[in-house]
Design a protein around this motif. Structure first.
Motif, PDB file in Angstrom:
ATOM      1  N   UNK A  71      73.395 -16.684   0.758  1.00 57.12           N
ATOM      2  CA  UNK A  71      72.910 -15.334   0.833  1.00 57.12           C
ATOM      3  C   UNK A  71      73.069 -14.947   2.332  1.00 57.12           C
ATOM      4  N   UNK A  72      73.576 -13.510   2.574  1.00 57.02           N
ATOM      5  CA  UNK A  72      73.472 -13.081   3.725  1.00 57.02           C
ATOM      6  C   UNK A  72      72.942 -11.542   3.787  1.00 57.02           C
ATOM      7  N   UNK A  73      72.484 -10.745   4.701  1.00 58.74           N
ATOM      8  CA  UNK A  73      72.071  -9.468   4.540  1.00 58.74           C
ATOM      9  C   UNK A  73      73.311  -8.642   5.043  1.00 58.74           C
ATOM     10  N   UNK A  74      73.106  -7.280   4.063  1.00 63.61           N
ATOM     11  CA  UNK A  74      74.170  -6.204   4.308  1.00 63.61           C
ATOM     12  C   UNK A  74      73.176  -5.002   4.352  1.00 63.61           C
ATOM     13  N   UNK A  84      70.001 -19.714   2.195  1.00 64.12           N
ATOM     14  CA  UNK A  84      69.609 -18.942   1.153  1.00 64.12           C
ATOM     15  C   UNK A  84      68.065 -18.473   1.203  1.00 64.12           C
ATOM     16  N   UNK A  85      67.046 -19.603   1.466  1.00 64.92           N
ATOM     17  CA  UNK A  85      65.764 -19.433   1.358  1.00 64.92           C
ATOM     18  C   UNK A  85      65.373 -18.376   2.574  1.00 64.92           C
ATOM     19  N   UNK A  86      65.944 -18.816   3.660  1.00 63.88           N
ATOM     20  CA  UNK A  86      65.637 -18.041   4.881  1.00 63.88           C
ATOM     21  C   UNK A  86      66.087 -16.546   5.019  1.00 63.88           C
ATOM     22  N   UNK A  87      67.238 -16.464   4.505  1.00 61.10           N
ATOM     23  CA  UNK A  87      67.990 -15.255   4.543  1.00 61.10           C
ATOM     24  C   UNK A  87      67.271 -14.343   3.400  1.00 61.10           C
ATOM     25  N   UNK A  88      66.938 -14.889   2.361  1.00 63.89           N
ATOM     26  CA  UNK A  88      66.032 -14.050   1.302  1.00 63.89           C
ATOM     27  C   UNK A  88      64.610 -13.710   1.864  1.00 63.89           C
ATOM     28  N   UNK A 120      63.730 -13.272   4.859  1.00 66.07           N
ATOM     29  CA  UNK A 120      63.968 -12.299   5.715  1.00 66.07           C
ATOM     30  C   UNK A 120      64.155 -10.934   5.404  1.00 66.07           C
ATOM     31  N   UNK A 121      64.617 -10.568   4.182  1.00 64.88           N
ATOM     32  CA  UNK A 121      64.714  -9.435   3.566  1.00 64.88           C
ATOM     33  C   UNK A 121      63.497  -9.186   3.105  1.00 64.88           C
ATOM     34  N   UNK A 122      62.688 -10.038   2.367  1.00 64.96           N
ATOM     35  CA  UNK A 122      61.403  -9.781   1.833  1.00 64.96           C
ATOM     36  C   UNK A 122      60.468  -9.561   2.950  1.00 64.96           C
ATOM     37  N   UNK A 123      60.493 -10.274   4.078  1.00 67.95           N
ATOM     38  CA  UNK A 123      59.476  -9.738   5.030  1.00 67.95           C
ATOM     39  C   UNK A 123      59.313  -8.492   5.855  1.00 67.95           C
ATOM     40  N   UNK A 124      60.958  -8.027   5.997  1.00 71.72           N
ATOM     41  CA  UNK A 124      61.430  -6.727   6.445  1.00 71.72           C
ATOM     42  C   UNK A 124      60.788  -5.570   5.563  1.00 71.72           C
ATOM     43  N   UNK A 149      69.704  -5.772   3.377  1.00 70.48           N
ATOM     44  CA  UNK A 149      69.567  -6.274   1.720  1.00 70.48           C
ATOM     45  C   UNK A 149      70.403  -7.376   1.489  1.00 70.48           C
ATOM     46  N   UNK A 150      69.564  -8.601   0.862  1.00 70.41           N
ATOM     47  CA  UNK A 150      70.086  -9.965   0.525  1.00 70.41           C
ATOM     48  C   UNK A 150      71.236  -9.540  -0.393  1.00 70.41           C
ATOM     49  N   UNK A 151      72.277 -10.167  -0.099  1.00 64.36           N
ATOM     50  CA  UNK A 151      73.411 -10.162  -1.159  1.00 64.36           C
ATOM     51  C   UNK A 151      74.126 -11.636  -1.268  1.00 64.36           C
ATOM     52  N   UNK A 152      74.842 -11.830  -2.469  1.00 63.83           N
ATOM     53  CA  UNK A 152      75.319 -13.128  -2.584  1.00 63.83           C
ATOM     54  C   UNK A 152      76.797 -12.869  -2.157  1.00 63.83           C
ATOM     55  N   UNK A 153      77.159 -13.500  -0.834  1.00 66.61           N
ATOM     56  CA  UNK A 153      78.480 -13.603  -0.360  1.00 66.61           C
ATOM     57  C   UNK A 153      79.734 -14.213  -1.167  1.00 66.61           C
ATOM     58  N   UNK A 154      79.277 -14.991  -2.032  1.00 67.23           N
ATOM     59  CA  UNK A 154      80.406 -15.613  -2.755  1.00 67.23           C
ATOM     60  C   UNK A 154      80.828 -14.841  -3.751  1.00 67.23           C
ATOM     61  N   UNK A 155      80.138 -13.574  -4.320  1.00 65.86           N
ATOM     62  CA  UNK A 155      80.724 -12.716  -5.311  1.00 65.86           C
ATOM     63  C   UNK A 155      80.736 -11.345  -4.785  1.00 65.86           C
ATOM     64  N   UNK A 156      80.979 -11.132  -3.595  1.00 67.53           N
ATOM     65  CA  UNK A 156      80.789  -9.763  -2.697  1.00 67.53           C
ATOM     66  C   UNK A 156      82.134  -9.985  -2.398  1.00 67.53           C
TER      67      UNK A 156
END
Lengths: 156, 747
Positions: free
Chosen positions: A50-53, A106-110, A112-116, A56-63
């Motif tokens: 997971x990274x942010x774009x 993934x936990x931290x990045x998800x 981060x998106x949540x807390x934002x 927004x959290x997204x799955x970089x393995x399928x992006x």
């Protein structure tokens, strides 16, 4: 020759020469030498990548990398460092919220998106936000506590 | 105490010496006199790694380097071992640098497994560090002109009582100072003098792991490195008939294709190119498959019981006068094949240069891995260096060792360029060695008072250890698929008291008569090996479920019924501690979809004691079981790091809840069909129970291995809670909604 693309990662614009359909994950890991996002499944099932774009959290393995050229990409390296950790990173250290730690990006990045978008989530909201993130060591409860701690410290 | 001159041997001489002793020992039946040379037994892994400087180096720059053969798997061992060394040496923790799992540098401690790292490496380090400190003090005493007992040490600075004279370890250290055989004659400190042992010291690996530091073998980058992938067969026995090699070779970035019999590997400049080449090869490849997998469901266990097996009586207790039972109960419990299912698929990096191979690996045992790599690659061991670098959590023998051979086979074809290879998700799920399916028949007799007077436990299982490094054969996946295939080692069982398939099959309860029989099924239609706790998970599930069934038959409370049959005071104490913390009430009536259960085990009957109380909520409409809360009490003797121990127990509870409620490797008669998280779901955040851990610290008792202790009792505690909630006894794992619903509608 593959095309040259311009990618903005952690506030810095980087030029890379890569096929447009290359998954963002491999560009981050291999071209930009960022370790945080991990290969877990390549199927968007586990969340380790997971990274942010644009926040927004997204799955970089399928992006595909071409899908994010105009976006601001944030990886875990963009949050903080060991010397100056982000409140979430600090909270994960304080709660010792990792065993093997492979899923933690993934936990931290998800989180981060949540807390934002929701600075004061309930425990259930945190669990729901992480429902697509798998942990195998059984660190779930500490991960939730770390996110609660970070939220509390950010809003206090 | 022996004088130090006895041990002025070089490392080479020392090993030669050991060799001579072994010869002498093996001849000792004929020549009893040779036995006199047998070296004294040393504590922990010191016994097999006897040179002090193999463990500890005191550096002139004010640091200490500790070498351990045990490796970090996410269990916190490296931090705990640093605590032990710092305490015994009297240095601050931040001076201690840890080197672990490197065939060129560290002691050979075999495999990091079986919850033995604190017991073996920790014990060795306690004694080695205490002795190193004494040697330094001896040197300080000579330099300062006082007796050694006048000295005290604070963070490596040695001072004299009532005297300003001081000298530091960093000034005292000399080349070869610790180059001697350990004697273990210097007693480690008592618990009262510990500064770090017993404290929840933060793990040293976590800051990098939460900030994107290079923490894992997956994060390694070497100059000129390329990326490898393997094209595995679709099923175990498949043979490679043909594939369009020219088409794959033409793909962008492909630099090597390695075909050796049924092994097919690819290297490419970029990772996504290697993945694309793998996909392309998979499209064109033709395999000849054979159907040889067992049936699924109940017939699996029927077949298991009828396969060729080595049968042994593991334990038998008889009485001169056998009391007759007034009531006899029997039951059969089963456990399916279950996967390690690491979040990160296995990965390794290899470089082949000038006929020498270096492998960076997250194997649990770099020395055993090197041994099998040497056989598979037909390379002598001294040309291979295997270095541990962390990977994703493994929970036993997963694909870590296999991927090291895969990448080595490819690295022979890349002209010295290093290769990194991470398995894809389906490689890991379909090819890792699973925890074996098991079936267990139990029978017990109760007397009129409701006491157990006779007990029988009979189990059927494949082996639980097919790790690399054995005497015969090669236990690395790709080696069996080469044009000249290697032969896997014959299935073996770990001997009692630890046991493998029969781990924890011998009940710790004090029954007047008992009989435990192990049928080790020698065939392996599915690949199996060590999964955290081995056979203990199913054996304890059976024993502790059955104890509850017997308690019901005896009209007894499950806690009281267990205590009634149990003398071991530490076992009783953990059961009482868990029951107390959970607010256990005798004859607690479950119902309305809510229930509570307890279970207990002493792991391997010789490590940590754990008792678990689980509260479940059952949805009668769906049959879904939610574990709401778990209380676990643990006694691991002297606790090194309470927070680390708590997390091991808690993590084990959650992982076991996942196994118990959800997990089963799926297959048809030809192929394993669990190939992603969709076919092998595990517990998610919303389903994870609240977990409370109670630790019983016994600072004057030796530390007991704890990493696997909570897996087994958790399963039975959940099944017992389910019974308490619904009155239905489920004996087949996992406790899926389908099974529970079927049980609820049955009469």
């Amino acid at each position: 020759m593959p095309p040259s693309l311009s990618l903005k990662v952690n506030g810095v614009t980087r030029a890379i020469t890569v096929e447009a359909d290359t998954p963002l994950l491999y560009v981050l890991r291999n071209d930009l030498e960022l370790n945080g996002a991990k290969f877990g499944c390549g199927l968007a099932q586990c969340g380790a990548c997971t990274v942010l774009a644009d926040g927004v959290a997204l799955r970089s393995c399928v992006t595909a990398v071409s899908a994010v050229v105009n976006k601001n990409i944030t990886t875990i390296e963009g949050l903080g460092t060991i010397a100056r950790p982000h409140p979430l990173q600090k909270a994960f250290i304080e709660e010792q919220a990792a065993q093997c730690g492979y899923c933690i990006n993934g936990m931290i990045m998800t989180a981060k998106a949540l807390l934002d978008r929701n600075p004061k989530p309930t425990r259930v909201q945190i669990q729901q936000a992480l429902t697509g993130n798998l942990c195998r060591c059984g660190t779930h409860n500490r991960i939730v506590r770390a996110i609660e701690r970070a939220a509390k410290e950010a809003t206090s | 105490m022996k004088t130090t001159t006895d041990f002025k041997l070089s490392r080479r001489q020392f090993f030669k010496g050991t060799g001579a002793v072994i010869v002498g020992f093996s001849l000792s039946r004929i020549l009893p006199v040779a036995r006199a040379q047998e070296p004294p037994r040393l504590p922990g892994s010191l016994n097999t790694n006897r040179a002090l400087d193999g463990w500890i180096r005191i550096n002139t720059n004010g640091t200490v380097t500790i070498f351990t053969g045990k490796v970090e798997l996410g269990q916190g061992i490296v931090t705990a071992l640093a605590q032990i060394a710092a305490d015994e040496l009297d240095v601050s923790l931040n001076r201690v640098e840890m080197i672990s799992g490197d065939t060129a540098r560290t002691p050979n401690e075999g495999v990091t497994s079986g919850s033995q790292s604190i017991e073996n490496s920790g014990t060795a380090l306690r004694f080695a560090a205490a002795e190193a400190r004494a040697i330094l003090l001896q040197s300080a005493a000579a330099q300062l002109g006082v007796a050694a007992d006048q000295l005290s040490v604070d963070d490596g600075t040695v001072s004299v009582k009532g005297n300003p004279a001081k000298v530091t370890y960093w000034e005292l250290t000399r080349e070869g100072m610790l180059h001697r055989e350990a004697t273990a004659q210097v007693k480690p400190k008592p618990a009262s003098e510990h500064k770090y042992i017993g404290k929840s010291i933060q793990r040293r690996d976590i800051p990098a792991k939460v900030t994107g530091g290079a923490s894992y073998v997956q994060d390694m980058r070497l100059p000129g490195m390329v990326f490898g992938r393997v094209v595995r067969p679709p099923s175990y026995k498949a043979e490679l008939v043909s594939f369009d090699e020219a088409a794959v070779r033409k793909l962008p970035g492909v630099i090597a294709i390695v075909r050796d019999g049924n092994f097919l590997g690819i290297a490419a400049e970029r990772e996504e190119q290697a993945i694309k080449a793998r996909e392309a090869a998979r499209k064109s490849v033709v395999w000849k498959e054979t159907s040889n997998l067992p049936p699924a469901g109940k017939p699996l266990y029927d077949q298991l019981k009828n396969m060729a097996a080595e049968t042994t009586v593991v334990n038998e207790k008889t009485a001169a006068v056998k009391e007759n039972a007034t009531k006899t109960l029997t039951a059969t419990y089963t456990r399916p094949f279950q996967a390690h299912a690491s979040i990160g698929p296995s990965c390794a990096v290899a470089q082949m240069q000038d006929g020498k191979l270096t492998v960076w690996t997250h194997s649990q045992g770099v020395f055993p891995l090197r041994k099998d790599l040497a056989k598979a690659l037909k390379l002598s061991e001294d040309r291979i260096t295997a270095i541990h670098v962390e990977g994703s959590g493994c929970y036993g023998h997963n694909g870590a060792d296999d991927v090291a051979l895969d990448v080595a086979l490819i690295a022979r074809a890349t002209s010295g360029r290093p290769v990194k290879l991470q398995w894809m998700r389906d490689d890991e799920f379909a090819w890792e060695p699973y925890g074996s399916a098991m079936a267990i028949n139990v029978r017990a007799g109760l007397n009129a008072k409701g006491d157990i007077v006779d007990w029988s436990h009979e189990l059927w299982s494949h082996t639980h250890s097919t790790r690399p490094g054995g005497k015969a054969g090669v236990n690395l996946l790709a080696s069996w698929y080469l044009a000249e295939p290697m032969i896997a080692a014959p299935p073996d069982n770990i001997a009692q008291p630890s046991g493998g398939s029969d781990r924890n099959a011998v009940p710790l309860y004090d029954f007047p008569t008992q009989r435990v029989v192990n049928h080790l099924v020698t065939e392996m239609p599915l690949r199996v090996s060590a999964l955290r706790s081995l056979g203990a998970y199913a054996n304890v599930f059976a024993i502790e479920s059955f104890m509850d069934e017997l308690a019901v038959a005896a009209h007894a409370d499950p806690v009281e019924f267990r205590l009634r049959h149990l003398k071991d005071p530490r076992a009783r104490a953990v059961i009482e501690a868990a029951a107390d913390k959970a607010g256990w009430q005798a004859d607690h009536k479950g119902g309305g979809g809510r229930g509570r259960g307890i279970a207990f085990a002493k792991y391997k009957n010789l490590a940590v004691y754990v008792a678990v109380v689980a509260d479940v909520v059952v949805d009668p409409k769906t049959g879904n079981v939610r574990v709401a809360k778990v209380v676990a009490a643990a006694d691991a003797g002297m606790i090194i790091n309470p927070d680390g121990l708590t997390l091991q127990i808690e993590g084990g509870v959650i992982q076991s809840a996942s196994w118990t409620l959800k997990e089963e490797v799926k297959f048809d008669r030809q192929r394993v069909t669990s190939r992603s998280w969709a076919e092998y779901p595990i517990l998610t955040f919303a389903e994870v129970p609240e977990v409370e851990v109670v630790l019983i610290d016994r600072p004057n008792e030796r530390s007991l291995g704890a990493g696997e202790g909570s897996q087994a009792p958790t399963a039975a505690a959940i099944a017992n809670a389910l019974y308490n909630a619904t009155g239905k006894r489920l004996r087949d794992l996992p406790l899926t909604p389908q099974r529970v619903k079927a049980a609820l509608v049955s009469t």
